[in-house]
Structure formats: C-alpha cells, structure tokens
Design a protein around this motif. Structure first.
Motif, PDB file in Angstrom:
ATOM      1  N   ASN A  79      -3.214   8.491  -1.679  1.00 44.63           N
ATOM      2  CA  ASN A  79      -3.196   7.093  -1.251  1.00 44.63           C
ATOM      3  C   ASN A  79      -3.389   6.164  -2.442  1.00 44.63           C
ATOM      4  OD1 ASN A  79      -3.216   7.463   1.751  1.00 44.63           O
ATOM      5  ND2 ASN A  79      -5.159   8.461   1.300  1.00 44.63           N
ATOM      6  N   LEU A  92      -4.550   2.305  -2.091  1.00 44.74           N
ATOM      7  CA  LEU A  92      -4.878   1.318  -1.075  1.00 44.74           C
ATOM      8  C   LEU A  92      -5.620   0.138  -1.694  1.00 44.74           C
ATOM      9  CD1 LEU A  92      -6.121   3.786   1.696  1.00 44.74           C
ATOM     10  CD2 LEU A  92      -3.865   2.733   1.501  1.00 44.74           C
ATOM     11  N   GLU A 120       0.819  -1.211   0.000  1.00 44.85           N
ATOM     12  CA  GLU A 120       0.000   0.000   0.000  1.00 44.85           C
ATOM     13  C   GLU A 120       0.855   1.263   0.000  1.00 44.85           C
ATOM     14  OE1 GLU A 120      -0.713   0.555   4.804  1.00 44.85           O
ATOM     15  OE2 GLU A 120      -2.263  -0.363   3.585  1.00 44.85           O
ATOM     16  N   ARG A 171       0.329   4.981   1.565  1.00 41.82           N
ATOM     17  CA  ARG A 171      -0.373   6.017   2.334  1.00 41.82           C
ATOM     18  C   ARG A 171       0.507   7.258   2.256  1.00 41.82           C
ATOM     19  NH1 ARG A 171      -4.590   3.814   5.429  1.00 41.82           N
ATOM     20  NH2 ARG A 171      -4.535   1.526   5.467  1.00 41.82           N
TER      21      ARG A 171
END
Length: 202
Positions: free
Chosen positions: A123, A125, A9, A11
């Motif tokens: 982001n 995700l 991921e 962030r």
C-alpha cells in the motif's frame, strides 16, 4: 465502499492504472523526465520521511516506473515505447498479488510489456500530510528527475488495475464521471482533460 478516499492512493490488492496521451519532441537526451509523481510525507518538506512514492518518467525511448515504500524499491523498464514527435496513448498498471508486484504497459490499447518481481509493497496511503501529486515535474520526489519536455493530455489515475479489455475499449474515448446521486467509475481517482478555457489553438 464508494472509493471516496485519496485520489492518488495505491491499495495493492486493488492496484492502480495511469493512462495518458503523450508526445515528446526528443528521445535522445539521457535525462529522466517526470510524467507523474505521487508521494506522501509524515512532515511538510521532509521528503526523507516519505510514506511511499510512485514515480513515472521518460528516459530516452523508455517509460520507467519507480515504486518505493520504506527500503523496498521496484523499477520496471518499458523499452522502445516513445517516438519523437508522435502522439501515443499509454496505460501503466500496477498491482500487488501474493508477495509480487505486477506491472503492465500498454501502447494505443495493446499490451506491450509485463513485469513481475517479488517486492513487498502492499500500500501507499495518505499519512499525516496526505498524498501529493505532481505532473511533469519531479520537485516533490526524493529521486532526482527533470521537468517533462513535451505535451500530455487526457490523464487518468484509476485506483484499480484496469483490465486489458477495459483499456482497449476506452483508450480512444472520453470517460464519464458520477455525481452525488449517481455513482459511475468510482475507481477513477483523477481525470485531467486539459481542454478547459480558450487557448487560441484549435
């Protein structure tokens, strides 16, 4: 709190760092060759419905990074990074800060390039079908890229922007992981050493 989420991921406020050793036999061919690609889709085999993409690839002597989310795209170019037939260590970090994406590229522990652009990608995700990662192949990506020709080793994907000091102090050493009882390097999403088993090549 212990970062036990998706291994790949992004962030934005934490950032990511991709580290690896790379040796390529040629820097002459004008073909994009994938090193690492991460993407998420909302439906299987429907790459047009991607939730975002991180694509790191070779183009001649350059390392290029393409980050996409929706209609926003960011592609910093790190020039004169590769030399044919030589092993070198590379680290590429990416972070979102106050409306800007900031990328840095290191070679053998030393900062070589830094780029900043007003791009609103906060982001990337997991969505319905998670995040998929591919090493040495761009088969999962919307953008057309070729297979990597060369050798790659010690690939690390950190779910955090590593500092210049952290990269300099650790680019030539192994990194330890944690256990269920003892937490260590919780930001390390994936670590592939590529040295398991017997290859017959010392």
């Amino acid at each position: 709190a212990k970062k036990r989420t998706s291994a790949f991921e992004f962030r934005g406020e934490d950032g990511v760092t991709m580290e690896f050793w790379l040796k390529v036999p040629s820097v002459a061919a004008g073909i994009q060759k994938t090193i690492l690609q991460v993407t998420g889709t909302t439906a299987p085999q429907q790459l047009a419905n991607t939730t975002g993409e991180i694509l790191l690839y070779q183009y001649r002597k350059e390392l290029r990074l393409t980050v996409k989310s929706g209609s926003v795209s960011y592609t910093p170019i790190f020039s004169n990074m590769l030399t044919a037939g030589e092993w070198n260590h590379y680290a590429i970090s990416l972070k979102y800060d106050s409306g800007n994406l900031i990328s840095k590229c290191y070679k053998n522990g030393q900062l070589s390039h830094q780029d900043e652009a007003a791009k609103n990608i906060q982001n990337i995700l997991p969505a319905r079908h998670g995040l998929n990662a591919s090493i040495g192949s761009g088969s999962l990506t919307v953008q057309s890229t070729g297979f990597l020709t060369g050798s790659i080793d010690e690939l690390r994907y950190w779910k955090k922007e590593r500092t210049s000091e952290q990269i300099f102090n650790n680019w030539f050493v192994h990194i330890g992981g944690g256990t269920n009882d003892f937490d260590s390097n919780v930001d390390l999403g994936c670590y592939l050493k590529f040295n398991e088993g017997i290859t017959g090549n010392t």
